[in-house]
Every structure is written in structure tokens, then in C-alpha cells.
Design a protein around this motif. Structure first.
Motif, PDB file in Angstrom:
ATOM      1  N   ALA A 197       0.833  -1.207   0.000  1.00  0.00           N
ATOM      2  CA  ALA A 197       0.000   0.000   0.000  1.00  0.00           C
ATOM      3  C   ALA A 197       0.867   1.256   0.000  1.00  0.00           C
ATOM      4  O   ALA A 197       0.547   2.250  -0.657  1.00  0.00           O
ATOM      5  CB  ALA A 197      -0.936  -0.006   1.207  1.00  0.00           C
TER       6      ALA A 197
ATOM      7  N   LEU B 257       1.760   1.926  -3.413  1.00  0.00           N
ATOM      8  CA  LEU B 257       0.670   2.524  -4.199  1.00  0.00           C
ATOM      9  C   LEU B 257       0.546   4.029  -3.939  1.00  0.00           C
ATOM     10  O   LEU B 257       0.394   4.812  -4.881  1.00  0.00           O
ATOM     11  CB  LEU B 257      -0.660   1.823  -3.883  1.00  0.00           C
ATOM     12  N   VAL B 258       0.602   4.433  -2.658  1.00  0.00           N
ATOM     13  CA  VAL B 258       0.508   5.877  -2.389  1.00  0.00           C
ATOM     14  C   VAL B 258       1.821   6.584  -2.744  1.00  0.00           C
ATOM     15  O   VAL B 258       1.864   7.807  -2.789  1.00  0.00           O
ATOM     16  CB  VAL B 258       0.099   6.201  -0.924  1.00  0.00           C
TER      17      VAL B 258
ATOM     18  N   ALA C 168       0.794   7.430  -6.410  1.00  0.00           N
ATOM     19  CA  ALA C 168      -0.202   8.510  -6.467  1.00  0.00           C
ATOM     20  C   ALA C 168      -0.579   8.875  -5.036  1.00  0.00           C
ATOM     21  O   ALA C 168      -0.982   8.009  -4.266  1.00  0.00           O
ATOM     22  CB  ALA C 168      -1.443   8.051  -7.236  1.00  0.00           C
TER      23      ALA C 168
ATOM     24  N   LEU D 167      -2.507  10.663  -1.662  1.00  0.00           N
ATOM     25  CA  LEU D 167      -3.898  10.690  -1.218  1.00  0.00           C
ATOM     26  C   LEU D 167      -4.523  12.053  -1.475  1.00  0.00           C
ATOM     27  O   LEU D 167      -3.845  13.080  -1.376  1.00  0.00           O
ATOM     28  CB  LEU D 167      -3.962  10.358   0.274  1.00  0.00           C
TER      29      LEU D 167
ATOM     30  N   GLN E 296     -12.620  11.488   2.047  1.00  0.00           N
ATOM     31  CA  GLN E 296     -11.908  10.298   2.520  1.00  0.00           C
ATOM     32  C   GLN E 296     -12.733   9.563   3.582  1.00  0.00           C
ATOM     33  O   GLN E 296     -12.827   8.342   3.577  1.00  0.00           O
ATOM     34  CB  GLN E 296     -10.541  10.684   3.112  1.00  0.00           C
TER      35      GLN E 296
ATOM     36  N   ASN F 293     -14.524   5.800   3.553  1.00  0.00           N
ATOM     37  CA  ASN F 293     -14.283   4.869   4.654  1.00  0.00           C
ATOM     38  C   ASN F 293     -15.575   4.389   5.303  1.00  0.00           C
ATOM     39  O   ASN F 293     -15.661   3.239   5.733  1.00  0.00           O
ATOM     40  CB  ASN F 293     -13.373   5.508   5.712  1.00  0.00           C
TER      41      ASN F 293
ATOM     42  N   LYS G 178      -8.730  -0.092   5.764  1.00  0.00           N
ATOM     43  CA  LYS G 178      -8.460   1.323   5.526  1.00  0.00           C
ATOM     44  C   LYS G 178      -8.717   1.631   4.066  1.00  0.00           C
ATOM     45  O   LYS G 178      -8.197   0.941   3.181  1.00  0.00           O
ATOM     46  CB  LYS G 178      -7.011   1.665   5.876  1.00  0.00           C
ATOM     47  N   PHE G 179      -9.499   2.652   3.838  1.00  0.00           N
ATOM     48  CA  PHE G 179      -9.856   3.035   2.475  1.00  0.00           C
ATOM     49  C   PHE G 179      -9.254   4.403   2.161  1.00  0.00           C
ATOM     50  O   PHE G 179      -9.167   5.256   3.046  1.00  0.00           O
ATOM     51  CB  PHE G 179     -11.384   3.080   2.317  1.00  0.00           C
ATOM     52  N   GLY G 180      -8.847   4.585   0.927  1.00  0.00           N
ATOM     53  CA  GLY G 180      -8.246   5.861   0.574  1.00  0.00           C
ATOM     54  C   GLY G 180      -8.598   6.287  -0.843  1.00  0.00           C
ATOM     55  O   GLY G 180      -8.772   5.451  -1.723  1.00  0.00           O
TER      56      GLY G 180
ATOM     57  N   LEU H 241      -7.147   8.191  -4.011  1.00  0.00           N
ATOM     58  CA  LEU H 241      -5.891   8.645  -4.593  1.00  0.00           C
ATOM     59  C   LEU H 241      -6.145   9.890  -5.435  1.00  0.00           C
ATOM     60  O   LEU H 241      -7.121   9.962  -6.187  1.00  0.00           O
ATOM     61  CB  LEU H 241      -5.278   7.553  -5.478  1.00  0.00           C
TER      62      LEU H 241
ATOM     63  N   PHE I  52      -7.713  -0.065  -6.458  1.00  0.00           N
ATOM     64  CA  PHE I  52      -6.680  -1.047  -6.095  1.00  0.00           C
ATOM     65  C   PHE I  52      -6.962  -1.609  -4.710  1.00  0.00           C
ATOM     66  O   PHE I  52      -7.596  -0.961  -3.889  1.00  0.00           O
ATOM     67  CB  PHE I  52      -5.292  -0.379  -6.050  1.00  0.00           C
TER      68      PHE I  52
ATOM     69  N   TYR J 235      -6.320  -2.980   2.733  1.00  0.00           N
ATOM     70  CA  TYR J 235      -6.159  -1.674   2.077  1.00  0.00           C
ATOM     71  C   TYR J 235      -6.950  -1.630   0.767  1.00  0.00           C
ATOM     72  O   TYR J 235      -6.824  -2.522  -0.068  1.00  0.00           O
ATOM     73  CB  TYR J 235      -4.690  -1.409   1.759  1.00  0.00           C
TER      74      TYR J 235
ATOM     75  N   PHE K  11      -8.083   1.264  -2.340  1.00  0.00           N
ATOM     76  CA  PHE K  11      -7.946   2.621  -2.889  1.00  0.00           C
ATOM     77  C   PHE K  11      -8.818   2.803  -4.129  1.00  0.00           C
ATOM     78  O   PHE K  11      -8.953   1.882  -4.929  1.00  0.00           O
ATOM     79  CB  PHE K  11      -6.487   2.900  -3.289  1.00  0.00           C
TER      80      PHE K  11
END
Lengths: 288, 180
Positions: A60, A63-64, A67, A69, A76, A80, A98-100, A102, A110, A116, A118
Motif C-alpha cells: 500500500a 501505491l501511495v 499517487a 492521497l 476520505q 471509509n 483502511k480506504f483511501g 488517490l 486497487f 487496504y 484505494f
């Protein structure tokens, strides 16, 4: 001759001469739990949930790293809330989900092991209701629950060769050596992250995607969201088609939307009566 | 030249924008009406023979039978149904029996397949050339871990209780259906 043995020998030889690094770290995270989890993964030993979370956290973070957050805290939290509600109805409600969102204008989503999930800002702009968002999140949640990414990395032989060094030397010997073999740990970490990057760039197996579609549809419906909302999302993807640059990566890494729609057409959950929520208004308020 | 354009924007675009807003507001929620609405209208075609129904229900009166490839305009979705405008009248068609325009399929009766700029998701070829700049496979291959960015997620996470409250306030209720 065994290819893995060759690699093993080569790596060991390389490592013996060098290696003065002690306590290798990536950012603020100590490498050891990560390496140990990677080792278990490669040797298909039984991974505990915390191993899975450790691996997922590194994936994760990658991934961040690609790109960042989105800075809209309200948005956000909204994502969530929808996501957490879904996971409460899922087979693994206790994961630290945890959700985010991007900050990226392409259309994509993803997942990473350990909970995780996204979605891109670009994807949210194309959706029209909370139920459509729930459909996308439920698909990703099912990738996590079915450990699709872990199993895909496990299949990667490169990772096996790197962890063999550790297995061969043994954890105690490595620790006793006072950092002499820190490089071999770093090699394992690098291999795993390399395999991870390639996995996200290429995508999962098609069967994993179809499985996530089927089970995601069921999950969203169980959580009370209209399962046809996900069908509508796939129809939009189908209509946008391959000449949409914002969709390039998603289409490269997933089966054709037409095939996904076909595979879902007879899903029993589409005949369930609900009633189901769509919540267009709440979605618009949160996203626009 | 630029000034003329600005003038155009002020004189024409603004009233048009206002008009559109009014129309959108006027067309908003009337949940279960039988009349298709203009909001989010999209060209589509049927992919199989299908019935045009008076209501979004399997048992509703059949208004007409549409053959595969029939061009239509779809509007609101209600469950598994789209409100549809067709040459044979307005009604409801099954979601799974239509394909939205722009999917590169053969043209329907009205050349629907050639329409590629309809709807919010579609872009013209010009856009493709310049493209949306964003996350590519290469970006992922070159990405470095950013653990600090990841810790931001903690501040967004919600509790189980919060999630339950959120669902309840939106009328989202757990359903016991199917087995995984």
C-alpha cells in the motif's frame, strides 16, 4: 542443474563479502517483520494475519508512492464509511480496513493485503451513487478477503530464490552475524516489492477478477446496496471503451467489461428483491 | 479574438448554464414515475430481443417487443431497469438487455454504434491524443514506498459504530441473501 540453486549460490557468494548494514529500514518501518512475512509467503508457510498486514502495508505504501492521497478529508471519511459498512458484512470484518482516495484523474481502484482499498478521484467523478461506489469497493474488498495479491506474489519464482538465502542461512545465524547478512534481507524486500510493482502494473489473473466481481456483487447486496449499480458501472466502462486514455490502465489489467457483464448476467443475487439503497443524493454531496 | 470569445461566453454560455441548472432541478427525484426523464440520457441499443414494459417490473404490461439492435435512449435506472425512449414508445427495459453507446459495436438502426462522444464517460479522439495525465503501468513499476503518506489513512478510518450509524442514517440495511 537447478536454477534456484544457481541463484542461491550466486546470491550467497555475493552477500558473504559485503554487508555492513545493520537494521535496514524502509522509511520508519523496520524490515524484519516484513522479511519474515515475505519468507513465509515465498515458502507458502502458514501466514498469520499480522504477516499479511505487514506485507500489505508495504504494498500500500508503494501505491501511495505512485499517487498521493486526496486532501479532501470529508471525502476520505465518506469512502471509509461506505467501505467499513461493507466489510462488517464480509467474511473478514476484523481486519484493520483502511480506504483511501488517490489524487489521480485516471479511473481505477486497487487493493492490497491486510485490508487496504484505494479508489482514484477520477473514478469517483464517473460514479453517480453510493451504491455504485459500494460495488467498486466490494470488488476490491473481495480481492483482499480471497488473498488474490498474496497468492499471485507467491507464484513468483524470483521471490523464492531470494528468500532461499535466508532459509539456508537461518534466522539465528543471520542475527548472530551482527548485520553481515543484512543485504540478503534487503534483497528479499526488494524482490518482494519488485514483484508487487509488476503485479499492479500487469494486473491479477482474469479468474481472480471474475471471482471478485461475483463475490463483490453478493457482498454489496448483503450490505443493502442495489447490486444492479455495479452492473451499471460495468456498462459505463464498456461504453467508454478502449479509446479513453483515463481507462487505459484499468482496461489493461482487467478482463473486458463485456466479458465481465456476461459473467455476472446470471448471478442469483440479481433476482433478489431487496429493497436496496442507492443514495444518489448523499453521494453527490460527498463527492461534488 | 480572445475578447470575442469571452464575450460569447458571458452572453451565451451563462444563460445556457442557468437554464440547464433549472432543467436539472426540475427533472430531479420523482422516484417511481413511468415517464423517462431527460436527466443523464444516454444512447443505447438492445443486445437481445426484449420487452418494453409499462413499469420496471417483470409482470408489468408489455408495451412492445424490441428486437436485438434496436436504438433507444435510456435515462434513469431503477433496480435492474432503465427508463427508455424508443420509436415504439416510452417504457422500461431490462438493464442486462441493453448496451450503452460508444462500446465500439456495430451500428444500430440509427447508427448508434458510431456515437462515441455521448455521455459523461466518453471522450473524443482529440482528448486521447493529449490524454488524461495520470497513473500508468510505468508509474507503478517506478514507484517508491511512501510510508509517511500511508499513515495519513489512519485519520480517515472510521469505527464500526460510526459505520453502522452511517448506514442507518442512509437507510442502508443488511440483507441476508446468498452464500459466498
Amino acid at each position: 542443474m537447478n536454477m534456484r540453486l544457481v541463484l542461491l549460490t550466486a546470491l550467497t557468494v555475493t552477500l558473504v563479502g559485503c554487508g555492513t548494514l545493520k537494521g535496514v529500514k524502509i522509511g520508519d518501518v523496520s524490515l524484519d517483520p516484513f522479511v519474515s512475512a515475505a519468507e513465509k509467503l515465498a515458502n507458502s508457510g502458514d501466514m498469520r494475519e499480522d504477516d499479511e498486514i505487514v506485507l500489505g502495508t508495504h504494498m500500500a505504501a508503494m501505491l501511495v508512492g505512485a499517487a498521493p492521497l486526496d486532501s479532501d478529508v470529508g471525502l476520505q471519511r465518506y469512502v471509509n464509511q461506505v467501505g467499513r459498512w461493507l466489510t462488517l458484512q464480509s467474511t473478514r470484518p476484523k481486519l484493520p480496513w483502511k480506504f483511501g482516495v488517490l489524487k489521480d484523474e485516471t479511473i481505477n481502484a486497487f487493493a492490497a493485503p491486510g485490508g487496504y482499498v484505494f479508489v482514484t478521484r477520477g473514478l469517483l467523478r464517473q460514479l453517480e451513487s453510493e451504491s455504485e461506489l459500494a460495488g467498486v469497493l466490494a470488488h476490491e474488498v473481495q480481492h483482499v478477503n480471497h488473498k488474490h495479491h498474496l497468492l499471485a506474489v507467491q507464484k513468483n519464482n524470483q521471490l523464492g530464490a531470494a528468500t532461499d538465502v535466508l532459509g539456508y542461512l537461518g534466522e539465528r545465524q543471520i542475527n548472530k552475524s551482527g548485520g553481515q547478512y543484512a543485504d540478503s534481507k534487503k534483497a528479499v524486500a526488494d524482490r518482494l516489492l519488485g514483484a508487487t510493482k509488476e503485479l499492479y502494473a500487469r494486473g491479477l489473473d482474469k479468474d481472480d477478477e471474475f471471482e471478485a466481481d461475483q463475490n463483490g456483487l453478493l457482498l454489496m447486496a448483503r450490505a443493502g446496496y442495489d447490486p444492479y449499480a455495479f452492473i451499471a458501472v460495468l456498462q459505463k466502462l464498456e461504453a467508454a471503451g478502449s479509446n479513453d486514455s483515463a481507462l487505459a490502465l484499468l482496461l489493461q489489467t482487467h478482463p473486458r467489461p463485456t466479458d465481465r457483464l456476461k459473467a455476472l448476467a446470471n448471478a442469483p443475487v440479481l433476482n433478489s428483491s431487496g429493497p436496496y439503497a442507492n443514495n444518489e443524493e448523499r453521494y453527490r454531496t460527498a463527492v461534488y | 479574438m480572445t475578447r470575442t470569445r469571452k464575450l460569447f461566453a458571458l452572453v451565451f454560455a451563462l444563460p445556457i448554464a442557468l437554464l440547464c441548472t433549472d432543467a436539472a432541478i426540475a427533472a430531479k427525484p420523482s422516484a417511481a414515475t413511468n415517464q423517462p426523464q431527460d436527466e443523464s440520457a444516454q444512447h443505447a441499443q438492445t443486445v437481445t430481443n426484449t420487452d418494453l414494459k409499462a413499469k420496471p417490473e417483470p409482470k408489468a404490461n408489455t408495451l412492445a417487443t424490441l428486437t436485438a439492435g434496436t436504438a433507444l435512449t435510456v435515462n434513469n435506472r431503477q433496480g435492474g431497469w432503465y427508463a427508455a425512449e424508443t420509436a415504439l414508445g416510452n417504457g422500461w427495459v431490462r438493464l442486462l438487455h441493453v448496451r450503452l453507446a460508444g462500446s465500439g459495436t456495430k451500428a444500430g438502426k440509427d447508427g448508434v454504434g458510431t456515437l462515441i462522444t455521448l455521455g459523461s464517460m466518453s471522450r473524443t479522439d482529440t482528448t486521447v491524443a493529449t490524454g488524461i495525465r495520470g497513473l500508468t503501468a510505468d508509474d507503478l513499476r517506478k514507484a517508491n514506498e511512501n510510508p509517511r503518506e500511508l499513515t495519513k489513512l489512519d485519520q480517515f478510518a472510521v469505527s464500526d459504530a460510526d459505520a453502522r450509524q452511517f448506514a442507518a442514517s442512509g437507510g442502508v440495511k443488511q440483507r441476508s441473501i446468498g452464500k459466498e
